[in-house]
Design a protein around this motif. Structure first.
Motif, PDB file in Angstrom:
ATOM      1  N   TYR A   1      41.269  36.448  45.914  1.00 17.63           N
ATOM      2  CA  TYR A   1      42.372  35.829  45.179  1.00 17.63           C
ATOM      3  C   TYR A   1      42.956  34.699  46.021  1.00 17.63           C
TER       4      TYR A   1
ATOM      5  N   GLU B   1      45.961  31.182  45.517  1.00 17.48           N
ATOM      6  CA  GLU B   1      46.813  30.280  44.736  1.00 17.48           C
ATOM      7  C   GLU B   1      47.004  29.014  45.548  1.00 17.48           C
TER       8      GLU B   1
ATOM      9  N   GLN C   1      50.058  46.753  42.762  1.00 15.35           N
ATOM     10  CA  GLN C   1      50.512  45.440  42.303  1.00 15.35           C
ATOM     11  C   GLN C   1      49.551  44.340  42.745  1.00 15.35           C
TER      12      GLN C   1
ATOM     13  N   LYS D   1      46.447  44.537  40.583  1.00 18.79           N
ATOM     14  CA  LYS D   1      46.716  43.969  39.259  1.00 18.79           C
ATOM     15  C   LYS D   1      46.696  42.447  39.312  1.00 18.79           C
ATOM     16  N   LEU D   2      47.247  41.874  40.357  1.00 23.20           N
ATOM     17  CA  LEU D   2      47.244  40.421  40.542  1.00 23.20           C
ATOM     18  C   LEU D   2      45.812  39.901  40.674  1.00 23.20           C
TER      19      LEU D   2
ATOM     20  N   ARG E   1      42.966  41.447  39.666  1.00 23.72           N
ATOM     21  CA  ARG E   1      42.203  41.681  38.430  1.00 23.72           C
ATOM     22  C   ARG E   1      42.594  40.731  37.303  1.00 23.72           C
ATOM     23  N   ALA E   2      43.793  40.170  37.363  1.00 23.49           N
ATOM     24  CA  ALA E   2      44.215  39.215  36.335  1.00 23.49           C
ATOM     25  C   ALA E   2      43.347  37.956  36.350  1.00 23.49           C
ATOM     26  N   VAL E   3      42.812  37.593  37.519  1.00 25.93           N
ATOM     27  CA  VAL E   3      42.003  36.378  37.617  1.00 25.93           C
ATOM     28  C   VAL E   3      40.574  36.639  38.083  1.00 25.93           C
ATOM     29  N   ASN E   4      40.308  37.812  38.638  1.00 26.62           N
ATOM     30  CA  ASN E   4      38.993  38.114  39.200  1.00 26.62           C
ATOM     31  C   ASN E   4      38.676  39.590  38.930  1.00 26.62           C
ATOM     32  N   LYS E   5      38.326  39.901  37.695  1.00 30.42           N
ATOM     33  CA  LYS E   5      38.136  41.293  37.269  1.00 30.42           C
ATOM     34  C   LYS E   5      37.076  42.030  38.077  1.00 30.42           C
TER      35      LYS E   5
END
Length: 118
Positions: free
Chosen positions: A50, A52, A74, A77-78, A80-84
């Motif tokens: 991940y 940003e 948390q 979840k962050l 998996r929102a962009v890199n499942k």
């Protein structure tokens, strides 16, 4: 100046490390050169899962402080929102960087077609 907030993990996803840097590729190279700096060899932090990009240094520091306080669920979840699939993003990042820096070796076909007149 651009800043990057990143999460890097080991091959088993046991450790999630949040970091802040101005040069993401150089930081990832540092992790490669010093694989056992933080953990033993089985837990090398070598997978970027991940990141940003933030343009403001102050905003980046605030976001870093915020993400650093996340619990493991948390952070997951962050990610998996962009890199499942938790794919290592280092290869794509290197490829994108090479495309930006690589000089144009030959003119594109489209520009050659435009220059031909009858």
């Amino acid at each position: 100046m651009k800043r990057f907030i990143y999460i890097i993990t080991d091959r088993n996803r046991n450790n999630l490390h949040v970091g802040l840097t101005s040069d993401l590729l150089k930081t990832l190279d540092f992790y490669k050169q010093m694989p056992t700096l933080f953990f033993d060899s089985a837990q090398q932090l070598n997978r970027l899962v991940y990141f940003e990009e933030i343009n403001s240094e102050d905003m980046a520091m605030e976001r870093f402080k915020y993400v650093s306080t996340f619990t493991r669920p948390q952070k997951e979840k962050l990610i998996r929102a962009v890199n499942k699939e938790w794919i290592d993003l280092t290869g794509a990042l290197n490829m994108e960087n090479n495309m930006r820096v690589r000089p144009m070796l030959r003119p594109s076909i489209g520009s050659a077609r435009r220059s031909v007149t009858f």
